[in-house]
Design a protein around this motif. Structure first.
Motif, PDB file in Angstrom:
ATOM      1  N   ASN A  75       0.860  -1.187   0.000  1.00  0.00           N
ATOM      2  CA  ASN A  75       0.000   0.000   0.000  1.00  0.00           C
ATOM      3  C   ASN A  75       0.896   1.237   0.000  1.00  0.00           C
ATOM      4  OD1 ASN A  75       0.795   0.432   2.813  1.00  0.00           O
ATOM      5  ND2 ASN A  75      -0.572  -1.280   3.227  1.00  0.00           N
ATOM      6  N   MET A  76       0.282   2.402  -0.148  1.00  0.00           N
ATOM      7  CA  MET A  76       1.077   3.641  -0.224  1.00  0.00           C
ATOM      8  C   MET A  76       1.820   3.893   1.081  1.00  0.00           C
ATOM      9  SD  MET A  76       0.872   6.904   1.066  1.00  0.00           S
ATOM     10  CE  MET A  76       1.619   8.465   0.689  1.00  0.00           C
ATOM     11  N   THR A  77       1.187   3.587   2.212  1.00  0.00           N
ATOM     12  CA  THR A  77       1.803   3.893   3.504  1.00  0.00           C
ATOM     13  C   THR A  77       3.108   3.118   3.662  1.00  0.00           C
ATOM     14  OG1 THR A  77      -0.412   4.193   4.419  1.00  0.00           O
ATOM     15  CG2 THR A  77       1.371   3.964   5.999  1.00  0.00           C
ATOM     16  N   ASP A 135      -2.336  17.142   4.404  1.00  0.00           N
ATOM     17  CA  ASP A 135      -2.099  15.784   3.916  1.00  0.00           C
ATOM     18  C   ASP A 135      -2.694  14.682   4.784  1.00  0.00           C
ATOM     19  OD1 ASP A 135       0.411  15.050   1.734  1.00  0.00           O
ATOM     20  OD2 ASP A 135      -0.122  17.125   2.130  1.00  0.00           O
ATOM     21  N   HIS A 136      -2.966  13.564   4.133  1.00  0.00           N
ATOM     22  CA  HIS A 136      -3.230  12.296   4.814  1.00  0.00           C
ATOM     23  C   HIS A 136      -1.988  11.953   5.637  1.00  0.00           C
ATOM     24  CE1 HIS A 136      -3.670   7.922   5.213  1.00  0.00           C
ATOM     25  NE2 HIS A 136      -4.923   8.024   4.833  1.00  0.00           N
ATOM     26  N   ASP A 137      -2.173  11.315   6.772  1.00  0.00           N
ATOM     27  CA  ASP A 137      -1.029  11.070   7.653  1.00  0.00           C
ATOM     28  C   ASP A 137       0.019  10.129   7.036  1.00  0.00           C
ATOM     29  OD1 ASP A 137      -0.346  12.163  10.294  1.00  0.00           O
ATOM     30  OD2 ASP A 137       0.081  10.056  10.724  1.00  0.00           O
ATOM     31  N   TYR A 181      -6.222   0.414  -5.177  1.00  0.00           N
ATOM     32  CA  TYR A 181      -7.590   0.166  -4.692  1.00  0.00           C
ATOM     33  C   TYR A 181      -8.414   1.449  -4.639  1.00  0.00           C
ATOM     34  CZ  TYR A 181      -6.554   1.842   0.107  1.00  0.00           C
ATOM     35  OH  TYR A 181      -6.244   2.609   1.208  1.00  0.00           O
ATOM     36  N   LYS A 182      -7.775   2.597  -4.872  1.00  0.00           N
ATOM     37  CA  LYS A 182      -8.531   3.854  -4.945  1.00  0.00           C
ATOM     38  C   LYS A 182      -8.908   4.170  -6.383  1.00  0.00           C
ATOM     39  CE  LYS A 182      -7.360   5.072  -0.584  1.00  0.00           C
ATOM     40  NZ  LYS A 182      -8.218   5.188   0.564  1.00  0.00           N
ATOM     41  N   PHE A 183      -8.379   3.407  -7.340  1.00  0.00           N
ATOM     42  CA  PHE A 183      -8.789   3.664  -8.728  1.00  0.00           C
ATOM     43  C   PHE A 183      -9.141   2.353  -9.438  1.00  0.00           C
ATOM     44  CE2 PHE A 183      -4.137   4.066  -8.654  1.00  0.00           C
ATOM     45  CZ  PHE A 183      -3.700   3.280  -9.712  1.00  0.00           C
TER      46      PHE A 183
HETATM   47  C1  LIG Z   1      -4.630  10.821   0.273  1.00  0.00           C
HETATM   48  C2  LIG Z   1      -4.243   9.493   0.815  1.00  0.00           C
HETATM   49  N1  LIG Z   1      -2.954   9.212   0.988  1.00  0.00           N
HETATM   50  C3  LIG Z   1      -2.535   8.028   1.467  1.00  0.00           C
HETATM   51  C4  LIG Z   1      -3.426   7.062   1.834  1.00  0.00           C
HETATM   52  C5  LIG Z   1      -2.918   5.760   2.358  1.00  0.00           C
HETATM   53  O1  LIG Z   1      -3.002   4.821   1.351  1.00  0.00           O
HETATM   54  P1  LIG Z   1      -2.760   3.260   1.658  1.00  0.00           P
HETATM   55  O2  LIG Z   1      -4.018   2.764   2.275  1.00  0.00           O
HETATM   56  O3  LIG Z   1      -2.517   2.681   0.291  1.00  0.00           O
HETATM   57  O4  LIG Z   1      -1.595   3.146   2.537  1.00  0.00           O
HETATM   58  C6  LIG Z   1      -4.796   7.305   1.687  1.00  0.00           C
HETATM   59  C7  LIG Z   1      -5.792   6.294   2.099  1.00  0.00           C
HETATM   60  O5  LIG Z   1      -6.911   6.587   2.380  1.00  0.00           O
HETATM   61  C8  LIG Z   1      -5.213   8.551   1.153  1.00  0.00           C
HETATM   62  O6  LIG Z   1      -6.502   8.833   0.983  1.00  0.00           O
END
Ligand SMILES: Cc1ncc(COP(=O)(O)O)c(C=O)c1O
Length: 444
Positions: free
Chosen positions: A99-101, A127-129, A231-233
């Motif tokens: 995942n991105m995190t 930003d998202h954390d 999974y977001k697209f």
């Molecule tokens: C803007 C943004 N960045 C990062 C994330 C984290 O992504 P991941 O769940 O792939 O780690 C999210 C997840 O909701 C997000 O909306």
């Protein structure tokens, strides 16, 4: 960079919706309305089929001297190529991860290895954390200074003057989101990349929220890294990281000894989720097909995959064509989402006691995604999301990990926001249902 308007292409919404089996569900007798895209989008049948076909026929580890392993290797190469077309980069600049995190924690550690006390990194309150804590915790470990770019409270945009004032010759990394998963704001990332590069800093872009709504072009952005989550697209639960080739070659990943030193694999830890990677290729092909179909509405017959194969396009030409198809898809998605955005915003403004956080002026809609953060006086976001859920309308409540934003706007202590997130498979009817349900809830 705002979402650009290109030649009007029409989304074939009937085709789009027919691709997603989950959209046909009912909840308490109501058709399910998935307005929860920012938390994760639905998946077209071809992605499900690709995952299932991989597990049925090709399931193996990589690098073996037998058929299923060779098929797995070839499938990963194709998926990397698909993501390279999606992002507009070389296939060796695409890294897969859970995942991105996780990818951001990994890359921030590799970058952090080279930093020293006195160096600075910049993160933002918007930003998202996942694009904050990996950097701040690394900074803590390495004795590095963290600078915070603030927001304009009124419209939830980045305070660009504040951001620019905090970039200086000590800045080594500027970590910023392409679009806010909290309030939908699209940031001027091209300008931010330019500011970072002016002082020799790296620009790390979180494109997770932007990816379902707007075309990503890392070549045009000139960013150093860009992360997104399939999974977001409309794809499987996976993360993808773009890194400029020169950086992937120069930085040293933490890795196990037997793993190759060659990019991109040296940045990938352990055995990847092969079935999901199979789904990624199908996901990019789904998006490209939207472009093909939309263009067919202007230029003539639909250019199907078998048709293209029959024409015997070279792999390079095939990839250029797919990139064009992806561009067309986003032009069509943009048109459709814009219409929904206008209807939703107009309707939300008529609901008594409702406050919209973020850009609400139609003249500035190019600077936002169709993601709405709202609060309604006398109703907690959780109560609203629950009542909507009972009516088959899926939304989100809370901070959805945009914690610095909910704290900055002082809504963290009272349940955050109700988030309504539209994707290209949503309809005007679903927007109408959401608005009618909110009217009913506030009047009850
Ligand atoms: C803007 C943004 N960045 C990062 C994330 C984290 O992504 P991941 O769940 O792939 O780690 C999210 C997840 O909701 C997000 O909306």
């Amino acid at each position: 960079m705002p979402i650009t308007e290109t030649a009007a292409l029409t989304l074939d919404l009937t085709y789009v919706r027919s691709q997603f089996p989950s959209l046909g569900q009912t909840i308490n007798g109501h058709p399910a309305a998935f307005l929860d895209g920012p938390g994760g989008t639905q998946v077209p049948q071809r992605v499900i089929d690709a995952i299932s076909a991989y597990l049925s026929h090709d399931n193996a580890n990589t690098g073996g001297a037998y058929q299923t392993s060779r098929h797995s290797d070839a499938m990963i190469v194709r998926a990397r190529g698909a993501m390279a077309d999606f992002l507009h980069c070389g296939a060796d600049e695409v890294i897969f991860g859970p995942n991105m995190t996780t990818l951001t924690f990994s890359i921030s550690r590799a970058i952090g290895r080279e930093l020293k006390p006195g160096d600075e990194i910049l993160v933002t309150r918007l930003d998202h954390d996942a694009n904050v804590s990996p950097w701040t915790t690394m900074a803590e470990d390495r004795g590095i200074t963290v600078r915070w770019a603030d927001i304009n409270n009124g419209d939830c945009t980045l305070d660009m003057a504040d951001l620019a004032s905090k970039i200086n010759k000590n800045t080594k990394v500027v970590a910023v989101g392409y679009a806010s998963n909290g309030v939908g704001t699209i940031n001027p990332v091209q300008e931010i990349v330019r500011l970072a590069h002016h002082v020799g800093a790296l620009a790390y872009i979180d494109a997770v929220h932007y990816a379902p709504h707007g075309l990503i072009d890392v070549a045009a952005l000139d960013c150093d890294f860009l992360a997104c989550s399939t999974y977001k697209f409309f794809g499987p639960h996976m993360g993808v990281l773009y890194g400029k080739r020169e950086h992937l070659q120069r930085f040293r990943p933490y890795k196990v000894r037997p793993n190759t030193n060659a990019i991109p694999n040296c940045w990938e830890w352990g055995t990847l989720n092969h079935e999901c990677i199979a789904g990624i290729e199908a996901c990019v092909e789904y998006i490209a097909d939207i472009g093909r179909r939309s263009r067919a509405s202007l230029d003539g017959p639909f250019d199907s995959a078998p048709g293209r194969q029959a024409r015997g396009l070279s792999p390079e030409r095939e990839r250029e064509t797919r990139r064009k198809d992806i561009e067309g898809a986003y032009a069509a998605i943009h048109e459709h989402e814009r219409a929904l955005l206008e209807t939703m915003m107009g309707g939300l403004k008529t609901i008594p006691g409702l406050k919209i956080y973020g850009i609400s002026d139609p003249a500035r809609f190019n600077d936002r995604c169709p993601t709405f953060a709202v609060r309604i006086e006398g109703h907690s976001p959780l109560e609203l999301a629950t009542k909507l859920g009972e009516r088959g309308i899926f939304t989100w409540d809370g901070n959805y990990y945009a914690l610095n934003l909910t704290e900055r706007l002082d809504v963290e202590k009272c349940g955050g926001f109700l988030r309504i997130g539209l994707a290209h498979y949503n309809t005007a009817d679903e927007v109408g249902r959401l608005l009618a349900a909110l009217q009913e809830i506030v009047r009850a």
